[in-house]
Scaffold this motif. Structure first.
Motif, mmCIF file in Angstrom:
data_model
loop_
_atom_site.group_PDB
_atom_site.id
_atom_site.type_symbol
_atom_site.label_atom_id
_atom_site.label_comp_id
_atom_site.label_asym_id
_atom_site.label_seq_id
_atom_site.Cartn_x
_atom_site.Cartn_y
_atom_site.Cartn_z
ATOM 1 N N PHE A 235 0.829 -1.203 0.000
ATOM 2 C CA PHE A 235 0.000 0.000 0.000
ATOM 3 C C PHE A 235 0.869 1.260 0.000
ATOM 4 N N ARG A 236 1.913 1.289 0.815
ATOM 5 C CA ARG A 236 2.807 2.460 0.833
ATOM 6 C C ARG A 236 3.467 2.644 -0.530
ATOM 7 N N TYR A 237 3.887 1.552 -1.136
ATOM 8 C CA TYR A 237 4.513 1.609 -2.458
ATOM 9 C C TYR A 237 3.521 2.175 -3.479
ATOM 10 N N ALA A 238 2.300 1.687 -3.460
ATOM 11 C CA ALA A 238 1.282 2.160 -4.399
ATOM 12 C C ALA A 238 0.944 3.631 -4.150
ATOM 13 N N MET A 239 0.866 4.046 -2.887
ATOM 14 C CA MET A 239 0.585 5.453 -2.571
ATOM 15 C C MET A 239 1.680 6.367 -3.090
ATOM 16 N N LEU A 240 2.910 5.928 -2.980
ATOM 17 C CA LEU A 240 4.028 6.731 -3.472
ATOM 18 C C LEU A 240 3.906 6.949 -4.978
ATOM 19 N N GLN A 241 3.447 5.935 -5.690
ATOM 20 C CA GLN A 241 3.348 6.033 -7.140
ATOM 21 C C GLN A 241 2.082 6.756 -7.596
ATOM 22 N N LEU A 242 0.971 6.520 -6.921
ATOM 23 C CA LEU A 242 -0.320 7.004 -7.405
ATOM 24 C C LEU A 242 -0.842 8.240 -6.678
ATOM 25 N N ARG A 243 -0.448 8.413 -5.426
ATOM 26 C CA ARG A 243 -0.889 9.547 -4.611
ATOM 27 C C ARG A 243 -2.408 9.637 -4.497
ATOM 28 N N ASP A 244 -3.055 8.528 -4.538
ATOM 29 C CA ASP A 244 -4.503 8.488 -4.413
ATOM 30 C C ASP A 244 -4.849 7.246 -3.592
ATOM 31 N N GLU A 245 -5.425 7.456 -2.421
ATOM 32 C CA GLU A 245 -5.649 6.351 -1.490
ATOM 33 C C GLU A 245 -6.558 5.275 -2.072
ATOM 34 N N SER A 246 -7.640 5.678 -2.724
ATOM 35 C CA SER A 246 -8.566 4.672 -3.247
ATOM 36 C C SER A 246 -7.951 3.887 -4.405
#
Length: 190
Positions: free
Chosen positions: A16-27
């Motif tokens: 989740f942290r990795y995805a947030m870093l890339q996408l900057r969108d929680e959902s």
């Protein structure tokens, strides 16, 4: 080898942290992590790499697929006009293109240790989050996801020159932020 929910849940926060870093969108981050975990449950883990590495590889592909999908949808700005004013780095260089003496990058003596250090990566993430969203997206696609510039240009419908300028500005902004917030102005760690 078949995986169970318990084995996968241990890696969920990291993914989740990795995805947030890339996408900057929680959902969106939550969605790609769920898709990653579902794909992992349906696939067979060979054990040739660590489970986290394997899951991160699946996640990278899910993020790239999402970015591809988003780039085809209307509403994604394609002019990158905010990039032009995202930072002025001309003062760091002399007329001949060399660093000015005062702004020469400090010696990063602790680089090998910092790469292992979780605090360094937290600082790196904060620095990346300070970049304009589209600048960070181009940077992540190139430097984190490993896409070629031609692929980035096709996906985001920008020119190669524009992409190179965005990457230059992202790298310079990252360098300045890390100099200030991690390595210190004299090149000393914290």
């Amino acid at each position: 080898m078949a995986l169970d929910h318990g084995q996968l849940s241990e890696h969920r926060n990291y993914l989740f942290r990795y995805a947030m870093l890339q996408l900057r969108d929680e959902s969106q981050a939550e969605d790609v992590v769920q898709e990653t975990l579902l794909a992992a449950l349906q696939a067979s883990f060979s054990g040739q790499s660590s489970l986290r590495t394997w899951l991160t590889g699946i996640l990278k592909h899910k993020i790239i697929d999402l970015i591809r999908k988003k780039s085809r949808e209307p509403g994604l700005p394609d002019d990158f006009s905010d990039v032009a004013d995202s930072g002025d780095f001309d003062g760091l260089f002399e007329a001949n293109g060399h660093w000015t003496e005062a702004d020469f990058p400090g010696a990063w003596d602790h680089t090998a240790q910092a790469i292992e250090d979780k605090q360094f990566w937290a600082t790196f993430e904060r620095c990346q989050q300070l970049m304009p969203k589209r600048v960070a997206l181009v940077f992540s696609l190139r430097e984190v996801m490993g896409l070629e510039i031609d692929d980035i240009c096709k996906r985001l419908e920008i020119s190669a020159t524009n992409c190179s300028v965005i990457l230059y500005r992202a790298r310079m902004a990252l360098r300045l932020c890390l100099e200030k917030n991690w390595f210190g102005t004299a090149g000393e760690a914290r």
